[in-house]
Design a protein around this motif. Structure first.
Motif, PDB file in Angstrom:
ATOM      1  N   LEU A  94       8.975  -5.527  -8.153  1.00  0.00           N
ATOM      2  CA  LEU A  94       8.392  -5.761  -6.885  1.00  0.00           C
ATOM      3  C   LEU A  94       8.900  -4.861  -5.819  1.00  0.00           C
ATOM      4  O   LEU A  94       8.291  -4.478  -4.857  1.00  0.00           O
ATOM      5  CB  LEU A  94       8.717  -7.308  -6.544  1.00  0.00           C
ATOM      6  N   PHE A  95      10.317  -4.690  -5.756  1.00  0.00           N
ATOM      7  CA  PHE A  95      10.983  -3.772  -5.013  1.00  0.00           C
ATOM      8  C   PHE A  95      10.161  -2.376  -4.799  1.00  0.00           C
ATOM      9  O   PHE A  95      10.059  -1.736  -3.862  1.00  0.00           O
ATOM     10  CB  PHE A  95      12.347  -3.476  -5.272  1.00  0.00           C
ATOM     11  N   ASN A  96       9.965  -1.718  -6.182  1.00  0.00           N
ATOM     12  CA  ASN A  96       9.271  -0.616  -6.228  1.00  0.00           C
ATOM     13  C   ASN A  96       7.930  -0.616  -5.726  1.00  0.00           C
ATOM     14  O   ASN A  96       7.387   0.434  -5.006  1.00  0.00           O
ATOM     15  CB  ASN A  96       9.171   0.011  -7.679  1.00  0.00           C
ATOM     16  N   MET A  97       7.163  -1.731  -6.190  1.00  0.00           N
ATOM     17  CA  MET A  97       5.863  -1.934  -5.375  1.00  0.00           C
ATOM     18  C   MET A  97       5.691  -1.870  -3.901  1.00  0.00           C
ATOM     19  O   MET A  97       4.933  -1.305  -3.150  1.00  0.00           O
ATOM     20  CB  MET A  97       5.203  -3.067  -6.111  1.00  0.00           C
ATOM     21  N   LEU A  98       6.616  -2.655  -3.373  1.00  0.00           N
ATOM     22  CA  LEU A  98       6.795  -2.802  -1.803  1.00  0.00           C
ATOM     23  C   LEU A  98       7.286  -1.637  -1.248  1.00  0.00           C
ATOM     24  O   LEU A  98       6.525  -1.302  -0.006  1.00  0.00           O
ATOM     25  CB  LEU A  98       7.951  -3.844  -1.722  1.00  0.00           C
ATOM     26  N   ASN A  99       8.171  -0.611  -1.780  1.00  0.00           N
ATOM     27  CA  ASN A  99       8.218   0.604  -1.215  1.00  0.00           C
ATOM     28  C   ASN A  99       7.042   1.586  -1.182  1.00  0.00           C
ATOM     29  O   ASN A  99       7.011   2.318  -0.469  1.00  0.00           O
ATOM     30  CB  ASN A  99       9.558   1.300  -2.226  1.00  0.00           C
ATOM     31  N   ASN A 100       6.345   1.361  -2.431  1.00  0.00           N
ATOM     32  CA  ASN A 100       5.312   2.398  -2.511  1.00  0.00           C
ATOM     33  C   ASN A 100       4.063   1.999  -1.441  1.00  0.00           C
ATOM     34  O   ASN A 100       3.605   2.686  -0.802  1.00  0.00           O
ATOM     35  CB  ASN A 100       4.618   2.141  -3.990  1.00  0.00           C
ATOM     36  N   ILE A 101       4.041   0.486  -1.429  1.00  0.00           N
ATOM     37  CA  ILE A 101       3.021   0.133  -0.168  1.00  0.00           C
ATOM     38  C   ILE A 101       3.635   0.530   1.004  1.00  0.00           C
ATOM     39  O   ILE A 101       2.537   0.986   1.869  1.00  0.00           O
ATOM     40  CB  ILE A 101       3.235  -1.440  -0.213  1.00  0.00           C
ATOM     41  N   LYS A 102       4.928   0.492   1.463  1.00  0.00           N
ATOM     42  CA  LYS A 102       5.305   1.030   2.764  1.00  0.00           C
ATOM     43  C   LYS A 102       5.076   2.359   3.031  1.00  0.00           C
ATOM     44  O   LYS A 102       4.888   2.790   4.083  1.00  0.00           O
ATOM     45  CB  LYS A 102       7.087   0.652   2.589  1.00  0.00           C
ATOM     46  N   ALA A 103       5.425   3.252   1.718  1.00  0.00           N
ATOM     47  CA  ALA A 103       4.982   4.589   2.060  1.00  0.00           C
ATOM     48  C   ALA A 103       3.724   4.917   2.191  1.00  0.00           C
ATOM     49  O   ALA A 103       3.056   5.925   2.933  1.00  0.00           O
ATOM     50  CB  ALA A 103       5.642   5.470   0.822  1.00  0.00           C
ATOM     51  N   LEU A 104       2.670   4.003   1.744  1.00  0.00           N
ATOM     52  CA  LEU A 104       1.216   4.414   1.693  1.00  0.00           C
ATOM     53  C   LEU A 104       0.604   3.986   3.039  1.00  0.00           C
ATOM     54  O   LEU A 104      -0.444   4.016   3.238  1.00  0.00           O
ATOM     55  CB  LEU A 104       0.489   3.725   0.537  1.00  0.00           C
ATOM     56  N   ILE A 105       1.185   2.914   3.794  1.00  0.00           N
ATOM     57  CA  ILE A 105       0.586   2.247   4.653  1.00  0.00           C
ATOM     58  C   ILE A 105       0.167   3.149   5.793  1.00  0.00           C
ATOM     59  O   ILE A 105      -0.951   3.043   6.419  1.00  0.00           O
ATOM     60  CB  ILE A 105       1.421   1.262   5.257  1.00  0.00           C
ATOM     61  N   ARG A 106       1.033   4.109   6.107  1.00  0.00           N
ATOM     62  CA  ARG A 106       0.642   5.222   7.234  1.00  0.00           C
ATOM     63  C   ARG A 106      -0.201   6.304   6.703  1.00  0.00           C
ATOM     64  O   ARG A 106      -1.304   6.523   7.376  1.00  0.00           O
ATOM     65  CB  ARG A 106       1.799   5.670   7.572  1.00  0.00           C
TER      66      ARG A 106
ATOM     67  N   THR B 274      -3.703  -0.997   0.524  1.00  0.00           N
ATOM     68  CA  THR B 274      -4.593  -2.430   0.374  1.00  0.00           C
ATOM     69  C   THR B 274      -4.915  -2.677  -0.882  1.00  0.00           C
ATOM     70  O   THR B 274      -4.743  -3.904  -1.382  1.00  0.00           O
ATOM     71  CB  THR B 274      -5.954  -2.194   1.452  1.00  0.00           C
ATOM     72  N   ASP B 275      -5.441  -1.550  -1.465  1.00  0.00           N
ATOM     73  CA  ASP B 275      -5.660  -1.913  -2.890  1.00  0.00           C
ATOM     74  C   ASP B 275      -4.552  -2.388  -3.829  1.00  0.00           C
ATOM     75  O   ASP B 275      -4.529  -3.134  -4.737  1.00  0.00           O
ATOM     76  CB  ASP B 275      -6.128  -0.771  -3.619  1.00  0.00           C
ATOM     77  N   ILE B 276      -3.070  -1.787  -3.670  1.00  0.00           N
ATOM     78  CA  ILE B 276      -2.039  -2.147  -4.397  1.00  0.00           C
ATOM     79  C   ILE B 276      -1.683  -3.524  -4.150  1.00  0.00           C
ATOM     80  O   ILE B 276      -1.154  -4.553  -4.950  1.00  0.00           O
ATOM     81  CB  ILE B 276      -0.910  -1.155  -3.963  1.00  0.00           C
ATOM     82  N   ILE B 277      -1.840  -3.822  -2.780  1.00  0.00           N
ATOM     83  CA  ILE B 277      -1.568  -5.460  -2.533  1.00  0.00           C
ATOM     84  C   ILE B 277      -2.586  -6.450  -3.046  1.00  0.00           C
ATOM     85  O   ILE B 277      -1.864  -7.380  -3.460  1.00  0.00           O
ATOM     86  CB  ILE B 277      -1.805  -5.577  -0.699  1.00  0.00           C
ATOM     87  N   VAL B 278      -3.763  -5.917  -3.199  1.00  0.00           N
ATOM     88  CA  VAL B 278      -4.716  -6.970  -3.660  1.00  0.00           C
ATOM     89  C   VAL B 278      -4.381  -7.114  -5.270  1.00  0.00           C
ATOM     90  O   VAL B 278      -4.601  -8.342  -5.975  1.00  0.00           O
ATOM     91  CB  VAL B 278      -6.084  -6.444  -3.490  1.00  0.00           C
ATOM     92  N   ARG B 279      -4.199  -5.826  -5.833  1.00  0.00           N
ATOM     93  CA  ARG B 279      -3.960  -6.127  -7.278  1.00  0.00           C
ATOM     94  C   ARG B 279      -2.516  -6.809  -7.702  1.00  0.00           C
ATOM     95  O   ARG B 279      -2.569  -7.402  -8.482  1.00  0.00           O
ATOM     96  CB  ARG B 279      -3.680  -4.516  -7.914  1.00  0.00           C
ATOM     97  N   LEU B 280      -1.652  -6.614  -6.598  1.00  0.00           N
ATOM     98  CA  LEU B 280      -0.436  -7.385  -6.861  1.00  0.00           C
ATOM     99  C   LEU B 280      -0.390  -8.699  -6.763  1.00  0.00           C
ATOM    100  O   LEU B 280       0.150  -9.682  -7.456  1.00  0.00           O
ATOM    101  CB  LEU B 280       0.877  -6.721  -5.870  1.00  0.00           C
ATOM    102  N   SER B 281      -1.273  -9.145  -5.850  1.00  0.00           N
ATOM    103  CA  SER B 281      -1.538 -10.534  -5.477  1.00  0.00           C
ATOM    104  C   SER B 281      -2.253 -10.990  -6.789  1.00  0.00           C
ATOM    105  O   SER B 281      -1.751 -12.326  -7.009  1.00  0.00           O
ATOM    106  CB  SER B 281      -2.459 -10.797  -4.023  1.00  0.00           C
TER     107      SER B 281
END
Length: 363
Positions: free
Chosen positions: A185-197, A204-211
């Motif tokens: 989860l930590f790696n996924m959240l870091n990836n999401i943080k880097a991709l948000i900007r 968004t796609d990563i968040i949906v898949r993780l959910s």
């Protein structure tokens, strides 16, 4: 303390009785005791007292073997063929025919072959009331052996269900431990943080898949059955997130089906995921060479064929240990508990470049 010891002793005692009733090691002894019990029962009835001494032993042996034949035909033919399949009327009819056949044979033996060996009445005929009394005795004897088989079946099924529940729980805990870890989860959240900007659509796609991944593990996988489409979707989301975590990694999932609607097909949860998790684990490269996983589902009206192949790492140290640990043993045992031996087929093969798992299960 004494009460605790008494409970332990009682549990061990009960376990010993259960093992004696179902364990294959005691099968010969069980049959010996059954035959001895039948022998003593017929001796106690003493139905040969009206015959001459010379004929009693042969008559008793004939009666004994007839009852043995009837008991074993009921236990190993009629009960599995009808009773265990829920065909109770057919079972009662078959038992009735078995009793009539056995009694007719015995009446023929007593009334014709041994008629001249009666001590008091050489031309004695078999009375109707005696026929019904004998029929009741034989029917009760047959139903008693049916009860024994039913008890054995209940013990085996209860043991299998208990073991399956424990094994399933352990597999689910292992899946949660190995796949949805804080590090993951930590790696996924870091990836999401880097991709948000930089790439909000991908984030968004990563968040949906993780959910979806978490929702499946927390809710659907706790059910007795899940849709095959949900299992495939979980595998797809899991591999997609794994691809984000790892460089030089790729995967394919192909589904071929001969059924009109896959959503109607249900399977036990987490049935294929352990193989996928193993493929991910053992396809990891320490070098920059590409690794891949290829998954295929072929669904017919009767069975599901699952194939999962992963590339082999160039390093040789882990080759000999692939799929050889406790995980595969747990998966194989779970398959044995879920299906009969002739209903599924698990085959694992390897080449110099890839490992392949093929599994067929009934629908």
């Amino acid at each position: 303390m004494n009460k605790f010891k008494m409970k332990v002793y009682q549990a061990n005692k009960n376990s010993g009785i259960i093992n004696f009733l179902v364990d294959a090691r005691y099968r010969f002894l069980r049959h010996i005791l059954l035959l001895l019990w039948l022998f003593l029962l017929l001796v106690n009835v003493n139905f040969t007292s009206d015959f001459t001494v010379d004929s009693r032993y042969f008559l008793f042996l004939t009666m004994f073997m007839t009852f043995v034949m009837m008991i074993y035909v009921n236990m190993y033919v009629i009960v599995p063929l009808f009773f265990f399949k829920g065909k109770y009327f057919a079972y009662l009819l078959a038992v009735l025919m078995l009793c009539i056949t056995g009694l007719t044979f015995l009446i023929f033996i007593i009334g014709d072959l041994f008629n001249n060996y009666h001590i008091n009445d050489q031309h004695r005929t078999f009375q109707v009331n005696e026929y019904f009394e004998s029929g009741n005795f034989v029917m009760l004897l047959i139903l008693l052996t049916t009860t024994v088989k039913l008890l054995q079946r209940w013990i085996v099924d209860s043991t299998r269900m208990s073991e399956l529940m424990t094994l399933t729980m352990n597999l689910e805990l292992n899946e949660l431990k190995n796949q949805i870890t804080p590090h993951f989860l930590f790696n996924m959240l870091n990836n999401i943080k880097a991709l948000i900007r930089n790439n909000p659509l991908k984030a968004t796609d990563i968040i949906v898949r993780l959910s979806d991944l978490l929702r499946y593990q927390l809710y659907e996988s706790s059910n007795e059955k899940v849709r095959l489409t949900s299992e495939i979707k979980f595998i797809t989301n899991f591999l997609s997130l794994e691809k984000i975590r790892r460089d030089y990694f790729d995967f394919t999932i192909q589904t071929d089906n001969e059924v009109p609607d896959l959503r109607k097909i249900e399977i036990p949860p987490n049935l294929f995921i352990p193989f996928v998790e193993n493929a991910i684990k053992h396809s990891t490269e320490s070098t920059e060479n590409a690794s891949s996983i290829n998954i295929t589902f072929f669904i017919t009206k009767k069975e599901i064929s699952f194939s999962c192949s992963n590339s082999m790492p160039l390093e040789k140290e882990s080759h000999q240990n692939l799929y050889g640990g406790l995980g595969l043993k747990n998966i194989a045992r779970r398959l044995q508990l879920l299906f009969n031996e002739d209903e599924y087929k698990l085959k694992i093969s390897s080449t110099a470049n890839q490992y392949t798992v093929n599994l067929k299960i009934p629908i």
